[in-house]
Design a protein around this motif. Sequence first.
Motif, PDB file in Angstrom:
ATOM      1  N   GLY A 199       0.731  -1.218   0.090  1.00 27.55           N
ATOM      2  CA  GLY A 199      -0.068   0.021   0.031  1.00 27.55           C
ATOM      3  C   GLY A 199       0.811   1.302  -0.223  1.00 27.55           C
ATOM      4  N   PHE A 200       0.311   2.414   0.299  1.00 26.09           N
ATOM      5  CA  PHE A 200       0.830   3.763   0.477  1.00 26.09           C
ATOM      6  C   PHE A 200       0.481   4.442   1.610  1.00 26.09           C
ATOM      7  CE2 PHE A 200      -2.327   4.610  -2.599  1.00 26.09           C
ATOM      8  CZ  PHE A 200      -2.641   5.553  -2.291  1.00 26.09           C
ATOM      9  N   ARG A 201       1.228   5.468   1.979  1.00 26.70           N
ATOM     10  CA  ARG A 201       0.594   6.327   3.067  1.00 26.70           C
ATOM     11  C   ARG A 201       0.585   7.792   2.521  1.00 26.70           C
ATOM     12  NH1 ARG A 201       2.841   3.957   8.556  1.00 26.70           N
ATOM     13  NH2 ARG A 201       2.158   5.732   9.537  1.00 26.70           N
ATOM     14  N   LEU A 202      -0.208   8.624   2.953  1.00 25.42           N
ATOM     15  CA  LEU A 202      -0.132  10.004   2.963  1.00 25.42           C
ATOM     16  C   LEU A 202       0.497  10.765   4.118  1.00 25.42           C
ATOM     17  CD1 LEU A 202      -3.558  10.592   0.804  1.00 25.42           C
ATOM     18  CD2 LEU A 202      -1.200  10.348  -0.050  1.00 25.42           C
ATOM     19  N   GLU A 203       1.514  11.228   3.891  1.00 23.87           N
ATOM     20  CA  GLU A 203       2.301  11.649   5.218  1.00 23.87           C
ATOM     21  C   GLU A 203       2.502  13.422   4.851  1.00 23.87           C
ATOM     22  OE1 GLU A 203       3.603  10.368   7.864  1.00 23.87           O
ATOM     23  OE2 GLU A 203       2.974   8.397   7.555  1.00 23.87           O
ATOM     24  N   ARG A 204       2.388  14.019   5.967  1.00 29.09           N
ATOM     25  CA  ARG A 204       2.949  15.480   6.075  1.00 29.09           C
ATOM     26  C   ARG A 204       4.337  15.370   6.653  1.00 29.09           C
ATOM     27  NH1 ARG A 204      -0.489  19.270   4.583  1.00 29.09           N
ATOM     28  NH2 ARG A 204      -2.643  18.997   4.475  1.00 29.09           N
ATOM     29  N   PHE A 205       5.204  16.288   6.097  1.00 32.06           N
ATOM     30  CA  PHE A 205       6.659  16.149   6.594  1.00 32.06           C
ATOM     31  C   PHE A 205       6.983  17.424   7.089  1.00 32.06           C
ATOM     32  CE2 PHE A 205       6.742  12.697   3.596  1.00 32.06           C
ATOM     33  CZ  PHE A 205       7.979  12.033   4.005  1.00 32.06           C
ATOM     34  N   PRO A 206       8.015  17.477   8.113  1.00 35.90           N
ATOM     35  CA  PRO A 206       8.180  18.708   8.851  1.00 35.90           C
ATOM     36  C   PRO A 206       8.533  19.834   7.873  1.00 35.90           C
ATOM     37  CG  PRO A 206       9.080  16.795   9.870  1.00 35.90           C
ATOM     38  CD  PRO A 206       8.711  16.168   8.490  1.00 35.90           C
ATOM     39  N   LEU A 207       8.249  21.053   8.252  1.00 41.13           N
ATOM     40  CA  LEU A 207       8.640  22.238   7.428  1.00 41.13           C
ATOM     41  C   LEU A 207      10.394  22.116   7.116  1.00 41.13           C
ATOM     42  CD1 LEU A 207       6.458  24.906   9.020  1.00 41.13           C
ATOM     43  CD2 LEU A 207       5.909  23.551   6.942  1.00 41.13           C
ATOM     44  N   GLY A 208      10.454  22.400   5.932  1.00 40.55           N
ATOM     45  CA  GLY A 208      11.905  22.713   5.526  1.00 40.55           C
ATOM     46  C   GLY A 208      12.425  21.301   4.855  1.00 40.55           C
ATOM     47  N   THR A 209      11.669  20.079   4.981  1.00 37.44           N
ATOM     48  CA  THR A 209      12.128  18.871   4.401  1.00 37.44           C
ATOM     49  C   THR A 209      12.492  19.009   2.943  1.00 37.44           C
ATOM     50  OG1 THR A 209      10.956  17.559   6.019  1.00 37.44           O
ATOM     51  CG2 THR A 209      11.399  16.491   4.109  1.00 37.44           C
ATOM     52  N   ARG A 210      13.575  18.535   2.647  1.00 39.80           N
ATOM     53  CA  ARG A 210      13.741  18.602   0.785  1.00 39.80           C
ATOM     54  C   ARG A 210      13.051  17.380   0.333  1.00 39.80           C
ATOM     55  NH1 ARG A 210      20.052  19.354   0.096  1.00 39.80           N
ATOM     56  NH2 ARG A 210      20.002  17.526   1.188  1.00 39.80           N
ATOM     57  N   VAL A 211      12.430  17.552  -0.889  1.00 41.75           N
ATOM     58  CA  VAL A 211      11.729  16.250  -1.431  1.00 41.75           C
ATOM     59  C   VAL A 211      12.348  16.294  -2.778  1.00 41.75           C
ATOM     60  CG1 VAL A 211       9.700  15.153  -1.883  1.00 41.75           C
ATOM     61  CG2 VAL A 211       9.593  16.877   0.067  1.00 41.75           C
TER      62      VAL A 211
END
Length: 524
Positions: free
Chosen positions: A24-36
């Motif tokens: 499956g997959f998850r929908l995640e909120r990442f911390p501010l400033g995270t590089r994607v």
Amino acid sequence: MARPGFVLEVDDRTPPLAVPSGDGFRLERFPLGTRVVYPGDPIDPVPDIGEAIAEALDAPLESAPLSERLRAGMRLTIAFDDNSTPVPAMPSPDIRARIIEAVLTRAAAAGVDDVALICANGLNRRLTPAELEALVGERVFRSFFADDLLTNHDAEDLDAHTAVGATEAGVVSLNARVAQSDLLVYVHVAVPPNALAGPSGGPAGPAERLTAAGTVRQIRGLTGLQTRDERGQIAVGEAIGAVIGEAVEVFEVDAVLDNDSYTGLTDFLGRREWEWRVKDRVRAGVLRQGLRFAPTSPRRRAMDGVRGGYRTIAVNAGAPIAVRELSRDQVLAQQRVEIAGQSDVAVVGVPFANPYGVDSVVNPILAAWSALAGTLAAHVGMPVVREGGALIAFHPLSADFSPLHQPSYVDFFGEALTADSDPYAIQSEAEQRFATDAWYAHLYRTSHAFHGVHPVHRWYEIAAAREHLGDVVWVGADRANAERMGFRAASTLADALEIVGSSVGHDPTITFLHSPPAVVSDVR
């Protein structure tokens, strides 16, 4: 022109990001400033595959045209990659079938009537007849399989190998049919990470795929220590590849694919989240919940049925080293993303698609391989995470194993690994045991099991990547299974960041490698 890859910095407007986690997959909120780190869009394919193949065969790199190297009375062998590349599988017809038919057409025109095809599976499991047919096409399968002229390579058949030379590591034994051939045409699919090993005949080529089990162990190193120095392992592969090149003429044909990993109902997963349409968000919610609550078997069958949308962006043929160099450059041109500096923490998701889990199960060892060796190690230059940094990976690490394909994995995981094991200390003893076990060899030769030493080699690669890191934490994983492999587990991303905070600090720099599609990181 396709959009190149780029690095996004998470801010207040960034939507939840899709992170693969097993089936499956998850929908995640990442911390501010995270590089994607996002891969580039797929490069435009060649306009006509047939013309691209013909041009490559008739105007090869550093070689006479294939037709000029074919003659009546010669012995021709065509070897091709197994279904571990690409994953998910490409749509039908497979590009290997197109290339093989083109080679056979030229061989027939030259009067060549001694032709055999070999699936270059190395220590991977033997393919079933249906799987072979999917790779070579119905016409080729019908013409060769019944006469035993389309076979899987058998690295344990001592009578079917010929000593063709030696290196400092030992004698090099090559598949006898290949060694006795006047020409070997090797059909290879170039995608990361198998295109990143370099232009040699090393780990990704005939040196590992068409030699005896003992020769493969020379490449991997009997103690596993060579994998501490990646160059050392590749150098052994190059030396063995050179011996093979002197023993038999090799004409390589590479098909370079784009990075279109998703099609159909899952195609939105290959797009950037802020570009999702309303129907994409609805599909994401339905698919995520459906996979979450579906029974294991139906869920796994559904995911096994997913096919990539890969298209061919180039076909290269000729001298193996020249072909590998060009193919590697073409892969990097579409999938390399420049990143400014290393991070304290890298985050990766582990999807259902794994080179060693095709139509099978991604067990905990294969999941760890995918995160550390398949994704984090897919880089040029420095890795994206600093030395002593942390990796956070998403996968349930359920103790699921295929009794048909992975019998040695069951025993390696249950007996060789313990929570307090030194990843390197177990390797020498384990390799000797699993490499020489008669039952594993029997299952590899007569059934569809991976070679007994297969999990040990994957563990070499995991341990080599692990040595660079200070901590590895798995989100949503079975805690006991994570600990057995020397890792830790957390329920959420926030918990994982709290756990690694003791070693990297509680305000770490974070980079999320958003894949698949595959990303090749280039840290500057």
